[in-house]
Design an enzyme around this catalytic site. Structure first.
Site, PDB file in Angstrom:
ATOM      1  N   ASP A 188      -4.795  -3.581  -5.357  1.00 32.21           N
ATOM      2  CA  ASP A 188      -4.732  -2.769  -4.147  1.00 32.21           C
ATOM      3  C   ASP A 188      -6.121  -2.713  -3.523  1.00 32.21           C
ATOM      4  OD1 ASP A 188      -3.774  -1.098  -2.166  1.00 32.21           O
ATOM      5  OD2 ASP A 188      -2.961   0.395  -3.538  1.00 32.21           O
ATOM      6  N   CYS A 221       7.688  -0.482  -1.270  1.00 33.83           N
ATOM      7  CA  CYS A 221       7.340   0.765  -1.957  1.00 33.83           C
ATOM      8  C   CYS A 221       7.357   1.954  -1.006  1.00 33.83           C
ATOM      9  CB  CYS A 221       5.963   0.613  -2.611  1.00 33.83           C
ATOM     10  SG  CYS A 221       5.700   1.752  -3.987  1.00 33.83           S
TER      11      CYS A 221
END
Length: 224
Positions: A126, A6
């Protein structure tokens, strides 16, 4: 083991990630040192193989705007990385073929994430400070319903991804800052080592083996 790289900001890094074996690449549209313009993403996506999953990362954006940007850039999916409600996820999923719902570790929404009609295809876990690139207590990733595909993020890098996979046993892993030379610029060696370690760890789990240490190449058979 599904691997997503990412925070892609340029074509060279996108092609690097794909060449090294990444299954998906992510582009951040939310405020961030890695934020990119939709037109830049559109040009990059056009040059990537069609079998690579391209994901736009949004934070607390209107569902209609998320859909519009995904369609305009030619992306194949969206990652909702804020405080989006289940209704927001459903609204995006109705018009976008692949949706990732990102939640901070320990979030109460994890108990129902990825379930029900119109739910996200994948749930990303996360750190409690999403996007910070900091490692969290991996035991906090527990609590997702059975059968939900978990994508683990939060400070993952070539040195710790093997241990993270061993402990959490996720469907996939995601890294941004952990494979960078500087914010928004990937390090080719780190990208290669991260993907290699993740794929090896995933294959080892499927074969009933487990890492003996955090190193990516040391394996010991369970029960011996």
């Amino acid at each position: 083991m599904f691997v997503k790289i990412c925070g892609i900001t340029n074509e060279d890094d996108a092609l690097l990630a794909v060449a090294m074996g990444a299954d998906a690449v992510g582009f951040v549209f939310a405020p961030s040192p890695r934020q990119v313009h939709p037109e830049t993403v559109r040009d990059i996506v056009r040059r990537l193989p069609h079998d690579v999953l391209t994901i736009g990362v949004f934070r607390n954006d209107r569902p209609s705007h998320v859909v519009e940007v995904v369609n305009r850039t030619g992306l194949r999916g969206a990652q909702l990385h804020g405080g989006e409600l289940a209704a927001d996820v459903r609204a995006v999923r109705e018009r976008v073929p692949f949706v990732i719902q990102a939640l901070p570790a320990g979030d109460a929404r994890l108990a129902e994430a990825g379930t029900g009609e119109g739910a996200a295809d994948v749930v990303l876990i996360d750190s409690p400070e999403p996007g910070s690139g900091t490692v969290f207590d991996w035991s906090m990733a527990e609590g997702a319903p059975d059968g939900v595909r978990l994508l683990l993020a939060g400070g993952l890098n070539p040195d710790n991804v093997t241990e993270a996979i061993r402990k959490v046993r996720p469907w996939g892993v995601d890294s941004a800052s952990g494979v960078e030379a500087s914010p928004g610029r990937k390090d080719a060696t780190k990208v290669r080592l991260f993907i290699e370690a993740a794929k090896r760890a995933g294959a080892a789990l499927e074969e009933g083996w487990a890492p003996e240490s955090p190193g990516p190449y040391d394996w010991a058979e369970d029960g011996t």
